[in-house]
Design an enzyme around this catalytic site. Sequence first.
Site, short mmCIF file in Angstrom:
data_model
loop_
_atom_site.label_atom_id
_atom_site.label_comp_id
_atom_site.label_asym_id
_atom_site.label_seq_id
_atom_site.Cartn_x
_atom_site.Cartn_y
_atom_site.Cartn_z
N HIS A 307 -98.21 59.78 -50.00
CA HIS A 307 -98.77 58.64 -50.72
C HIS A 307 -100.28 58.70 -50.62
O HIS A 307 -100.81 59.11 -49.58
CB HIS A 307 -98.25 57.32 -50.13
CG HIS A 307 -98.40 56.18 -51.07
ND1 HIS A 307 -99.58 55.49 -51.21
CD2 HIS A 307 -97.54 55.65 -51.98
CE1 HIS A 307 -99.43 54.58 -52.14
NE2 HIS A 307 -98.21 54.67 -52.63
N ASP A 364 -90.08 55.32 -53.10
CA ASP A 364 -89.09 55.85 -54.03
C ASP A 364 -88.12 56.84 -53.41
O ASP A 364 -87.23 57.34 -54.09
CB ASP A 364 -89.82 56.52 -55.21
CG ASP A 364 -90.38 55.46 -56.14
OD1 ASP A 364 -89.74 54.40 -56.24
OD2 ASP A 364 -91.43 55.69 -56.75
N1 CMC Z 1 -94.59 67.71 -50.92
C1 CMC Z 1 -95.29 68.74 -50.43
N2 CMC Z 1 -96.62 68.71 -50.21
C2 CMC Z 1 -97.26 67.58 -50.50
C3 CMC Z 1 -96.58 66.45 -51.03
C4 CMC Z 1 -95.20 66.55 -51.23
N3 CMC Z 1 -94.53 65.52 -51.72
N4 CMC Z 1 -97.47 65.46 -51.24
C5 CMC Z 1 -98.67 65.94 -50.87
N5 CMC Z 1 -98.54 67.21 -50.42
C6 CMC Z 1 -99.61 68.08 -49.87
C7 CMC Z 1 -100.49 68.61 -50.97
O1 CMC Z 1 -100.03 69.86 -51.45
C8 CMC Z 1 -101.82 68.71 -50.25
O2 CMC Z 1 -101.77 69.85 -49.42
P1 CMC Z 1 -103.12 70.71 -49.11
O3 CMC Z 1 -104.03 69.77 -48.38
O4 CMC Z 1 -102.65 71.88 -48.31
O5 CMC Z 1 -103.67 71.11 -50.46
C9 CMC Z 1 -101.83 67.49 -49.33
O6 CMC Z 1 -100.44 67.22 -49.07
C10 CMC Z 1 -102.48 66.24 -49.92
O7 CMC Z 1 -101.86 65.98 -51.17
P2 CMC Z 1 -102.60 65.42 -52.45
O8 CMC Z 1 -101.84 65.81 -53.66
O9 CMC Z 1 -104.06 65.81 -52.38
O10 CMC Z 1 -102.51 63.87 -52.18
P3 CMC Z 1 -102.70 62.74 -53.26
O11 CMC Z 1 -103.13 61.53 -52.51
O12 CMC Z 1 -103.56 63.21 -54.37
O13 CMC Z 1 -101.22 62.56 -53.87
C11 CMC Z 1 -98.99 61.85 -54.20
C12 CMC Z 1 -100.32 61.56 -53.49
C13 CMC Z 1 -98.06 60.63 -54.01
C14 CMC Z 1 -99.24 62.03 -55.70
C15 CMC Z 1 -98.35 63.12 -53.60
O14 CMC Z 1 -98.10 62.93 -52.21
C16 CMC Z 1 -97.08 63.54 -54.32
O15 CMC Z 1 -97.15 64.26 -55.31
N6 CMC Z 1 -95.87 63.10 -53.82
C17 CMC Z 1 -94.64 63.36 -54.51
C18 CMC Z 1 -94.46 62.39 -55.68
C19 CMC Z 1 -94.09 60.99 -55.22
O16 CMC Z 1 -93.22 60.79 -54.41
N7 CMC Z 1 -94.77 59.99 -55.82
C20 CMC Z 1 -94.45 58.57 -55.58
C21 CMC Z 1 -95.57 57.83 -54.94
S1 CMC Z 1 -95.03 56.23 -54.33
C22 CMC Z 1 -94.56 55.37 -55.75
C23 CMC Z 1 -95.71 54.83 -56.47
O17 CMC Z 1 -96.20 53.76 -56.10
O18 CMC Z 1 -96.15 55.47 -57.43
#
Ligand code: CMC
Length: 424
Positions: A307, A364
């Site tokens: 998140h 979720d």
């Molecule tokens: N699985 C594997 N690796 C992950 C995941 C995941 N679900 N989420 C983040 N990472 C890794 C990402 O690859 C990155 O690694 P590195 O630092 O080595 O490059 C690191 O963790 C930070 O991730 P980020 O993408 O920079 O983080 P963000 O804050 O931009 O993204 C997120 C947050 C929710 C989009 C992301 O965690 C994600 O894609 N999760 C899966 C989708 C999901 O469950 N979304 C629902 C969010 S809650 C409902 C809502 O309110 O929308």
Amino acid sequence: MSEKATLEINGQKYDFPIVNGSENEKAINISSLRAVTGGITTLDPGFKNTGSCQSAITFLDGEKGILRYRGYSIEELAEKADFLEVAFLLIFGDLPTEEQLLKFHKDIKDNSIVDDDIRKILDAFPKSAHPMGVLSSLTSALTAFNPTSVNIDSEEDMYNSVVKILGKLPVLVAWTMRKKQGLPLDYGDNSLGYVENVLKMMFKQPNQDYVQNPILVNALNKLLILHADHEQNCSTSTVRIVGSSHAGLFASISSGISALWGPLHGGANQAVLEMLEAIKEDGGDTKKYMAKAKDKSDPFRLMGFGHRVYKNFDPRAKIIKVAADEVLNDLGVEDPILDIAKSLEKEALADPYFVQRKLYPNVDFYSGIIYRAMGIPVDMFTVMFALGRLPGWIGQWQEMRLRKEPIGRPRQIYNGQTSRSFKA
Ligand code: CMC
């Protein structure tokens, strides 16, 4: 003395005021930066560290796992409140009295009729259309039947728009699902509570009475409350920014629905269930999928994990995990994907990749398991999220307009071609 931050650029110092929130959050107000420095701006892709507004609706502390609507903890609201009470709280600032709640509900019911011509628009969609696209389009289409945009300076006008959208969206939600299933459309039952009515509109079969199941009513009430607001997330920021151009409430909500659709945001609930199903079909080897999630050359992400703001735990996920167990137990449903979800969670919480990146199950991760047990089709999960998020979008839109916020218009740093001549 008010606090300030000093920025030094090439030996020149600039002072900026520090803004303090009511929960001791601090922000450097850099709105004068460009003017005082003669053109320097800030760069923060994805707004990872940028406050776009001040807001009095929802407080979230991602480090401590705190979520409060207007000061009330999400744990207490999910346990004790009714979804409409929470909607009133988010939109108007305080919990309603019994009388206010009755009037609010009556006004919503009185405004729930959707113009019959909307059916023609619905009919034009092929059955293959994704319900989120349909819902966003129908919400946008409502503007045609409610053409006057809200006069934000009139409390009455604002209130009427609020009850209209709260009354009509559940009808559109139910129609979206029923159309796909080939079931006749229905306007619901005004003798019922808001949540009961949603369930009846969705599930009533034409050849039998609909009998309410209190387990489903409680589960949906809780899910809607947990999703009702989440401060400046992607869809809410979309609603605020679209509304900041003074586009109407319904048009802004419609764009919020589109933003919510994506799998990184609300669409994650559908994506989680599809992922868990795929793991089951593939023999249930969670370790294989953990490895894929960690492999940087593989685009696979563990859906329902991570998140932007929660870096300890998502308080909503804790509540939902317990609710999933309860609902499945109460309904006597044995769902093997609940076990797969629990194994994945256990493995991820012990895995250095997830621990270092502070990736925890989000809201979720378990919500889809409950929705499925309730008989809601997978592609309707994000639609249910939209129904829950509606009061938050309304409250945030209203706050943005009442505070007379300027049009949202970020800056950029251009890094394309510099000036060149056109050649014939
Ligand atoms: N699985 C594997 N690796 C992950 C995941 C995941 N679900 N989420 C983040 N990472 C890794 C990402 O690859 C990155 O690694 P590195 O630092 O080595 O490059 C690191 O963790 C930070 O991730 P980020 O993408 O920079 O983080 P963000 O804050 O931009 O993204 C997120 C947050 C929710 C989009 C992301 O965690 C994600 O894609 N999760 C899966 C989708 C999901 O469950 N979304 C629902 C969010 S809650 C409902 C809502 O309110 O929308």
